[in-house]
Design a protein around this motif. Structure first.
Motif, PDB file in Angstrom:
ATOM      1  N   TRP A   1       0.749  -1.150   0.109  1.00 53.72           N
ATOM      2  CA  TRP A   1       0.261  -0.101  -0.156  1.00 53.72           C
ATOM      3  C   TRP A   1       0.971   0.971  -0.128  1.00 53.72           C
ATOM      4  CZ3 TRP A   1      -5.702  -0.185   0.352  1.00 53.72           C
ATOM      5  CH2 TRP A   1      -6.000  -1.232   0.571  1.00 53.72           C
TER       6      TRP A   1
ATOM      7  N   LYS B   1      -4.663  -8.103   5.244  1.00 54.22           N
ATOM      8  CA  LYS B   1      -6.151  -7.586   5.268  1.00 54.22           C
ATOM      9  C   LYS B   1      -6.835  -7.366   6.588  1.00 54.22           C
ATOM     10  CE  LYS B   1      -9.436 -10.665   4.057  1.00 54.22           C
ATOM     11  NZ  LYS B   1     -10.026 -11.570   3.324  1.00 54.22           N
TER      12      LYS B   1
ATOM     13  N   MET C   1      -8.088  -3.847   8.214  1.00 54.26           N
ATOM     14  CA  MET C   1      -9.750  -3.884   8.632  1.00 54.26           C
ATOM     15  C   MET C   1      -9.869  -3.502  10.021  1.00 54.26           C
ATOM     16  SD  MET C   1     -10.996  -7.792   7.267  1.00 54.26           S
ATOM     17  CE  MET C   1     -12.480  -7.783   8.488  1.00 54.26           C
TER      18      MET C   1
ATOM     19  N   LEU D   1     -13.134  -4.056   1.745  1.00 52.41           N
ATOM     20  CA  LEU D   1     -11.897  -4.353   1.153  1.00 52.41           C
ATOM     21  C   LEU D   1     -12.106  -5.200  -0.116  1.00 52.41           C
ATOM     22  CD1 LEU D   1      -9.762  -4.971   4.425  1.00 52.41           C
ATOM     23  CD2 LEU D   1      -9.754  -2.925   2.956  1.00 52.41           C
TER      24      LEU D   1
ATOM     25  N   ASP E   1      -9.853  -5.006  -4.226  1.00 52.70           N
ATOM     26  CA  ASP E   1      -9.187  -6.075  -4.639  1.00 52.70           C
ATOM     27  C   ASP E   1      -8.863  -6.047  -6.201  1.00 52.70           C
ATOM     28  OD1 ASP E   1      -7.960  -8.291  -4.954  1.00 52.70           O
ATOM     29  OD2 ASP E   1      -9.279  -9.603  -3.701  1.00 52.70           O
TER      30      ASP E   1
ATOM     31  N   VAL F   1     -14.186   4.785   1.275  1.00 53.12           N
ATOM     32  CA  VAL F   1     -13.620   3.693   0.452  1.00 53.12           C
ATOM     33  C   VAL F   1     -13.953   4.138  -0.907  1.00 53.12           C
ATOM     34  CG1 VAL F   1     -13.883   1.205  -0.243  1.00 53.12           C
ATOM     35  CG2 VAL F   1     -13.964   2.011   2.086  1.00 53.12           C
TER      36      VAL F   1
ATOM     37  N   ILE G   1      -8.262   3.853   0.436  1.00 59.24           N
ATOM     38  CA  ILE G   1      -9.115   4.171   1.690  1.00 59.24           C
ATOM     39  C   ILE G   1      -8.467   5.492   2.213  1.00 59.24           C
ATOM     40  CG2 ILE G   1      -9.558   3.274   3.918  1.00 59.24           C
ATOM     41  CD1 ILE G   1      -8.811   0.417   2.822  1.00 59.24           C
TER      42      ILE G   1
END
Length: 439
Positions: free
Chosen positions: A52, A68, A72, A82, A86, A103, A112
């Motif tokens: 990221w 992931k 979260m 999420l 993807d 989002v 995000i």
């Protein structure tokens, strides 16, 4: 049986030893892993880390590796949100406002947005890199007026309405990031629409001048691309329009306001706790009646809570209205941009439909000309058939006096030909009278 059990029990698989070693080692978070389970397999299947790009409020960027479940917990998002980011799945454009994050899934921009940072899926796409560069540029330019923004934020938290909302630096961090994402998506779609226009108009003009299988196939591919691009642009437009129509979703997206409100509530709770401790100290030192001190403290706490709730409700109502107006103006600006792109694609689609209608008219004209030519040939065949009838009659095996005259054959041809021309002219007059063909 004991002899058989010993070799079976003495043989231990190599994975069991490895699993025992893994179970005794604590994880990176300090929690011991589940014993008796293949933790390494679970980590490969469900906890794969992804790269990221993180951009903070100061414009500093960096690449982080986060799985992931950590993401979260970090952004307080469900797993289904999420999945929208993807890259292995194809989801339509979506903008979702959550409790602590926004989002965004707009074409290549999948990120995000929180009140403190932007987490963007690391990609080599040029539009993703342009998004990061543009966001850093705007944040660093806005950092020059950081002191003014902090003072303005304090006056806003106190309920002061005398501030300039038209300044571009007044937008909170999440709105700036959302604005850059909308700008990148709109510019990407508009560039694709412009490229499609540049390719479409010469091809359609060539098709009108020369109808061929190759040109028709190229137009078919062009139209399929146009339909796909129009669907994507329409989805972005519908998403922005849906946000503009729902005030609750727009209020949810004001993350800075919710964060400041939470900090104010925590500050108020701490002040009340400090007041309670001070009241306890006074009651111990001063000879006051315990009943009166308890009643006074309850009344004071109740008055503080009522005043704090009233102040918080008035502040949240005013700030929600202001934030909705800010976000609504922001969305309205890019709604106009995406709507112009959609109008451009709609006009191109109408031009293609007009070209198809023109081609169909041309083909119908050619078909009508063929039908007219066939009608003329049929009429000429009927006239020629008259000669066949006359030849058949004179070819019979009988004798007549007409055969004795030398000029009889010439007169027969002349009369038959004249009759055929009269019949052919009669048919043409009939076709003209019925407007079956232009003469």
């Amino acid at each position: 049986m004991a002899e058989l059990k010993e070799p079976l029990l003495s043989r231990k698989p190599a994975s069991a030893a490895n699993l025992r070693e893994i179970s005794y080692h604590p994880s990176g978070s300090g929690r011991p892993p589940f014993q008796g389970m293949d933790v390494s397999g679970l980590k490969k299947r469900g906890q794969s880390s992804r790269s990221w790009i993180r951009v903070d409020t100061s414009g500093n960027s960096g690449v982080i590796e986060v799985d992931k479940f950590t993401m979260m917990r970090r952004c307080d998002l469900p797993a289904r949100d999420l999945r929208l980011l993807d890259p292995l799945f194809v989801y339509p454009s979506t903008i979702l406002g959550r409790e602590k994050a926004i989002v965004v899934n707009l074409e290549q921009i999948r990120c995000i947005i929180t009140a403190e940072e932007v987490l963007l899926l690391n990609s080599l796409d040029s539009y993703v890199l342009q998004y990061v560069v543009e966001l850093q540029r705007r944040l660093r330019n806005a950092g020059a007026g950081e002191a003014w923004q902090s003072e303005d934020a304090m006056t806003r938290m106190r309920g002061n309405r005398n501030f300039d909302t038209s300044s571009p630096d007044y937008l909170p961090f999440e709105f700036k990031a959302l604005e850059v994402a909308l700008e990148a998506a709109c510019s990407f779609l508009d560039s694709q629409a412009s490229e499609l226009e540049i390719e479409a108009y010469p091809l359609l003009d060539e098709l009108t001048s020369k109808i061929s299988t190759l040109n028709l196939e190229r137009v078919r591919r062009l139209k399929s691309r146009l339909v796909a691009l129009t669907r994507r642009v329409q989805k972005v437009r519908d998403e922005i329009e849906q946000l503009m129509d729902d005030d609750g979703d727009m209020a949810e997206m004001y993350l800075t306001e919710k964060k400041s409100r939470m900090e104010m509530s925590l500050y108020g709770d701490q002040s009340i706790l400090g007041l309670r401790s001070n009241d306890g100290a006074v009651s111990i030192s001063a000879p006051v009646s315990p009943v009166s001190s308890a009643l006074d403290s309850r009344k004071l706490e109740k008055s503080f809570s009522i005043s704090r709730s009233r102040h918080g409700s008035l502040k949240s109502t005013d700030s929600a209205t202001e934030s909705i107006e800010e976000l609504e103006m922001l969305l309205e600006a890019y709604f106009v941009v995406i709507d112009s792109t959609l109008n451009k694609l709609t006009s191109l689609k109408e031009y293609i439909e007009d070209t198809e209608d023109f081609i169909n008219i041309q083909l119908d004209n050619v078909r009508n000309q063929l039908i007219q030519f066939e009608l003329l040939l049929t009429t000429a065949t009927f006239v020629v058939a008259i000669f066949g009838v006359v030849a058949g009659i004179f070819g019979m095996n009988f004798e007549i006096e007409l055969f004795n005259y030398p000029d009889a054959f010439k007169w027969t041809l002349l009369i038959t030909g004249t009759t055929g021309l009269v019949i052919f002219g009669s048919f043409l007059w009939f076709f003209r009278y019925k407007r079956l063909m232009p003469l």
